[in-house]
Design an enzyme around this catalytic site. Sequence first.
Site, PDB file in Angstrom:
ATOM      1  N   LYS A  10       0.826  -1.210   0.000  1.00  0.00           N
ATOM      2  CA  LYS A  10       0.000   0.000   0.000  1.00  0.00           C
ATOM      3  C   LYS A  10       0.856   1.255   0.000  1.00  0.00           C
ATOM      4  O   LYS A  10       0.533   2.248  -0.670  1.00  0.00           O
ATOM      5  CB  LYS A  10      -0.953  -0.016   1.197  1.00  0.00           C
ATOM      6  CG  LYS A  10      -2.036  -1.082   1.079  1.00  0.00           C
ATOM      7  CD  LYS A  10      -2.747  -1.353   2.383  1.00  0.00           C
ATOM      8  CE  LYS A  10      -3.728  -2.520   2.237  1.00  0.00           C
ATOM      9  NZ  LYS A  10      -4.342  -2.923   3.515  1.00  0.00           N
TER      10      LYS A  10
ATOM     11  N   GLN B  98      -5.256  -2.134   9.477  1.00  0.00           N
ATOM     12  CA  GLN B  98      -4.862  -3.387   8.847  1.00  0.00           C
ATOM     13  C   GLN B  98      -5.383  -4.572   9.654  1.00  0.00           C
ATOM     14  O   GLN B  98      -5.083  -4.713  10.831  1.00  0.00           O
ATOM     15  CB  GLN B  98      -3.337  -3.478   8.713  1.00  0.00           C
ATOM     16  CG  GLN B  98      -2.871  -4.685   7.936  1.00  0.00           C
ATOM     17  CD  GLN B  98      -3.346  -4.674   6.496  1.00  0.00           C
ATOM     18  OE1 GLN B  98      -3.234  -3.665   5.783  1.00  0.00           O
ATOM     19  NE2 GLN B  98      -3.887  -5.793   6.043  1.00  0.00           N
TER      20      GLN B  98
ATOM     21  N   ASP C  56     -12.047   1.748   3.507  1.00  0.00           N
ATOM     22  CA  ASP C  56     -12.205   0.296   3.446  1.00  0.00           C
ATOM     23  C   ASP C  56     -13.664  -0.096   3.273  1.00  0.00           C
ATOM     24  O   ASP C  56     -13.966  -1.240   2.938  1.00  0.00           O
ATOM     25  CB  ASP C  56     -11.642  -0.368   4.708  1.00  0.00           C
ATOM     26  CG  ASP C  56     -10.282  -1.017   4.453  1.00  0.00           C
ATOM     27  OD1 ASP C  56      -9.943  -1.243   3.278  1.00  0.00           O
ATOM     28  OD2 ASP C  56      -9.558  -1.299   5.428  1.00  0.00           O
TER      29      ASP C  56
END
Length: 364
Positions: free
Chosen positions: A121, A165, A188
């Site tokens: 990322k 995460q 997300d």
Amino acid sequence: MRERTVSIVAALWPIWLRKSFLTPSISRAFSDQILKSPALSSLDITDSWSSTRKKSDHSSTQESQNNWTAKILDGNAIAKGIRSRIASEVSRMNELTARVPGLAVILVGQRRDSETYVRNKISASEEVGINFKMTALPENCTEYEVCNALSRFNEDPSIHGIIVQLPLPQHLDEAKILNVISLEKDVDGFHPLNIGNLAMQGMEPLFIPCTPKGCIELLLQSGVEIMGKKAVVIGRSNIVGLPISLLLQRHHATVSVVHAFTKDPEKIARESDILVAAAGVPNLVRGSWLKPGAVVIDVGTNPVEDPRSEHGYRLVGDVCFEEATRLASAVTPVPGGVGPMTVAMLLCNTLESAKRAFKFTSNE
């Protein structure tokens, strides 16, 4: 009284947020330019897929009669094109506003796979010009420490997307922590309002979860028709299985969900025109699970020991790739299929968030 309450709450929302949730077609112009995608807790039981599930004879007569080789759906190539278009838009944004999108990640602990995903990322963000910030916390950190870090990013105007995460250590309440993320920075797409609006016809979530969004984009850019097709999703996680089943329905597929308690999952899977495997079990889906000519999207990224590999392990999917290539019309590889698309959708959601914050439109 209820209608009055709803109208009062809606009136308190920011105008852009109200429009985004109450007007189904809002904010699609952006996606249309970069992507092809158009705009009960008591019953919960954790899936536990048994490795001793009876295996069928995978050398079926049906399999041996198919001589084609499946098309490989190259997520790397498609994601590269998307990243290029994102980079151009970020560059134009910087030229006109002297600002760029910002993405923040919170990493808890030192899981090898999580650290790898975060590095990917970081690299992808730098490639397209998105500023990246990370807070790393120890494995034994408290919920307060994680939520405090989230709150700082919520209040930081230079940050337009925040992700935690996953998975988190077991002592941390994942749902509680994710709920702290500001709705307008939930790139997300896991906030209950985003998932709820994904499930409802006529509603538009601010963000669609990245892996499901990437799967659909991969299908669309590969010319796979979704409308009217029978789709089977293997796995029902909040991260992939649930949202991809909702998203496939929004694209007018007829969707079945297979999980660890499903009776005769192979039979159900064999009926699918589109099969999405997201169970997290290496090589769960064998050739006997597949309908000849099906399109197979393998979301699994499972490390298996391999002494010949540089790192002592290699990644395999939930689908037995060799058997799938002899039956499917198209299949995603692991790695190089869904993974790069997930990262590209994260960047895409972050850019979209920044454009809302800056009131920046594609025709400026």
